[in-house]
Design a protein around this motif. Structure first.
Motif, mmCIF file in Angstrom:
data_model
loop_
_atom_site.group_PDB
_atom_site.id
_atom_site.type_symbol
_atom_site.label_atom_id
_atom_site.label_comp_id
_atom_site.label_asym_id
_atom_site.label_seq_id
_atom_site.Cartn_x
_atom_site.Cartn_y
_atom_site.Cartn_z
ATOM 1 N N LEU A 96 0.830 -1.204 0.000
ATOM 2 C CA LEU A 96 0.000 0.000 0.000
ATOM 3 C C LEU A 96 0.867 1.258 0.000
ATOM 4 C CD1 LEU A 96 -2.697 -1.192 2.549
ATOM 5 C CD2 LEU A 96 -3.129 -0.614 0.161
ATOM 6 N N SER A 97 1.936 1.234 0.770
ATOM 7 C CA SER A 97 2.832 2.395 0.837
ATOM 8 C C SER A 97 3.515 2.643 -0.499
ATOM 9 C CB SER A 97 3.877 2.175 1.938
ATOM 10 O OG SER A 97 3.271 2.006 3.206
ATOM 11 N N LEU A 98 3.982 1.567 -1.148
ATOM 12 C CA LEU A 98 4.626 1.707 -2.452
ATOM 13 C C LEU A 98 3.623 2.135 -3.520
ATOM 14 C CD1 LEU A 98 6.964 -1.436 -2.508
ATOM 15 C CD2 LEU A 98 7.641 0.953 -2.165
ATOM 16 N N ALA A 99 2.411 1.601 -3.465
ATOM 17 C CA ALA A 99 1.386 1.936 -4.452
ATOM 18 C C ALA A 99 1.085 3.428 -4.433
ATOM 19 C CB ALA A 99 0.125 1.130 -4.183
ATOM 20 N N GLU A 100 1.034 3.993 -3.244
ATOM 21 C CA GLU A 100 0.758 5.420 -3.124
ATOM 22 C C GLU A 100 1.832 6.247 -3.828
ATOM 23 O OE1 GLU A 100 -0.683 8.216 0.507
ATOM 24 O OE2 GLU A 100 1.250 7.218 0.823
ATOM 25 N N ILE A 101 3.096 5.927 -3.582
ATOM 26 C CA ILE A 101 4.197 6.680 -4.191
ATOM 27 C C ILE A 101 4.257 6.422 -5.688
ATOM 28 C CG2 ILE A 101 6.695 7.036 -4.173
ATOM 29 C CD1 ILE A 101 6.696 6.146 -1.246
#
Length: 496
Positions: free
Chosen positions: A67-72
């Motif tokens: 989720l954190s990588l998807a946001e960036i």
């Protein structure tokens, strides 16, 4: 204005020119792998309970990272991936150095994870041969030559059938799904009665279950730490290595960014979906195994160190049956070798495009190979493949040192993935506030959990699987990691 044109203009705003063809959708970039190759580690790490609940735990923790990588990624959809994200999110004072460090960790990570998948598929071939010739133990040279055959095949597919790779990825998804689900439905559900209390127990990888059937209590709760020598608690963590390895390359999905339609939308979805898809397929794959698991000591005593073939043969009760189950897994390995080799070449090309590797002008060029119509980074692909072939030679001198590359891949990819997340947190997440795929108020806690998990996983992958360690069982991942770090630091100083 069509979607691909908008994506190309968006890429130009990020500082890059559209050079590759956009021909991929969500299903073409969604891939996971790795559960079967290190299954011996799961057995050492406690057995069935660790295999099932370890996968559940790692999946939940990895979802915070995804989720954190998807946001960036939704904000910066480029094949440059994590090192570009680090550059954009860091302060002007530190961004150049941090992106350099991240880029080399990414590069070493994608090379070594591609190496591990290709080599692991080669070891599956050795295990398959052992089904019919159990007395044969492959020498280091024989194993290396089989590895060369696998990497030659995966490279040929990537170079000469590039326009068919999206179709191949779809076939891979169907092969994996039908193969795993097919094995699952070959399993039987049997009602057993113990002390007049009925319970439903999943029994048998197939109707045969020649190695015996395990109870639900055994399959879901049996935990034996004796094989590792560690305390029971740390033994469980050692058993987390296979699922952690399975999800280590989710960030590599971004390497395909410049060949994807609607990248700001498709890439985040692919990164996030890869976790539940991998978790569900992993459970469907593992449940029939733990309900029919043969004697653990027998499996760990296999001379090749790869017990898959023996395990399937014992469960099925015949060489033919074991080979049939093995062949499904081998197909998954070959498909994954193609996908991961392709992604590694794109990551190599992206870093060369930013003049961060020796002879970058050569490796940043794209070309159209014979019999294809789409431009691809041929030189970068050949560089990635050549590095894997050369690193594979280490196996001839020490299989123990070579096995450290699995740990190095997870360490490097983990650090490269978590660095932009950590930098974003230090900057108060002000940059990602405008990300199309926004985590909102959940962003900071999810980012913090992701960082804590990756830091713990790095420590985990530096530890020996069994204690007391010997030169043959010692984990050399940290040594290899430091060696690559020194080489990248030297090139940074030379480049300045």
């Amino acid at each position: 204005m069509n979607e691909d044109l908008r994506a190309s203009e968006g890429l130009e705003k990020l500082g890059y020119k559209q050079e590759l063809s956009r021909s991929r959708g969500l299903m073409h970039i969604l891939f996971t792998y790795g559960l079967a190759a290190p299954i011996a580690t799961s057995l050492i790490g406690g057995g069935p309970a660790t295999m099932i609940w370890g996968l559940v735990l790692v999946s939940a923790l990895t979802l915070t990272l995804a989720l954190s990588l998807a946001e960036i990624c939704s904000l910066y959809p480029t094949s440059a991936g994590a090192y570009y994200w680090t550059y954009k999110l860091a302060s002007p004072r530190t961004r150049l150095l941090l992106s350099w460090i991240n880029g080399w960790m990414t590069l070493v990570g994608v090379w070594t994870v591609a190496l591990s998948v290709n080599f692991g598929t080669g070891q599956l071939i050795v295990a398959g041969a052992g089904i019919f010739h159990p007395e044969w133990v492959a020498t280091a040279w024989q194993t290396y030559l089989i590895y060369l055959a696998v990497i030659t095949f995966s490279s040929a597919v990537c170079l000469f059938f590039n326009k068919y790779l999206p179709l191949i990825d779809v076939v891979c998804a169907w092969w994996t799904g039908l193969g795993i689900i097919g094995k699952f439905f070959l399993s039987l559900f049997q009602v057993t009665c113990t002390n007049a209390q009925p319970s439903v127990t999943l029994v048998a990888l197939s109707a045969e279950a020649k190695a015996g059937r395990r109870s639900a209590g055994y399959a879901l709760g049996h935990f034996d730490p004796s094989s590792s020598g560690w305390t029971p608690g740390w033994t469980f963590f050692i058993g987390l290595l296979p699922p952690a390895y399975t999800f280590s390359a989710i960030g590599m999905i971004a390497s395909m960014a410049e060949e994807v339609h609607k990248p700001s939308e498709q890439l985040p979805h692919a990164i996030v979906l890869s976790v539940p898809v991998g978790a569900i397929s992993g459970l469907i794959y593992l449940l029939p195994i733990v309900f029919t698991l043969p004697d653990t000591a027998t499996l760990l005593a296999v001379a090749s160190g790869q017990p898959i073939g023996v395990m399937y043969t014992l469960i099925m009760g015949s060489n033919g049956g074991g080979f049939g189950m093995w062949f499904i897994l081998f197909g998954v390995g070959i498909f994954c070798a193609v996908s991961i080799s392709c992604a590694a070449s794109r990551a190599t090309w992206a870093f060369a495009r930013d003049h961060a590797v020796p002879f970058s002008y050569t490796f940043a060029r794209v070309a159209v190979p014979p019999r294809t119509s789409d431009p691809i980074p041929v030189n970068a692909f050949l560089l990635s493949t050549a590095v894997q072939v050369l690193l594979g030679l280490i196996y001839l001198g020490s299989s123990t040192a070579f096995n450290a590359f699995v740990g190095v891949a997870v360490i490097c990819l983990g650090l490269s993935n978590v660095m932009p997340i950590f930098v974003s947190m230090l900057e108060g997440r002000r940059h990602v506030a405008r990300a199309p795929y926004n985590l909102g108020a959940w962003g900071m806690p999810l980012n913090a959990i992701a960082c804590a998990w990756i830091l713990f996983a790095i420590v985990l992958f530096c530890m020996p699987t069994v204690v007391p360690p010997t030169p043959q069982t010692m984990n050399y991942a940290s040594v290899v990691f430091v060696g690559f770090g020194l080489l990248s630091a030297a090139w940074y100083l030379i480049g300045k």
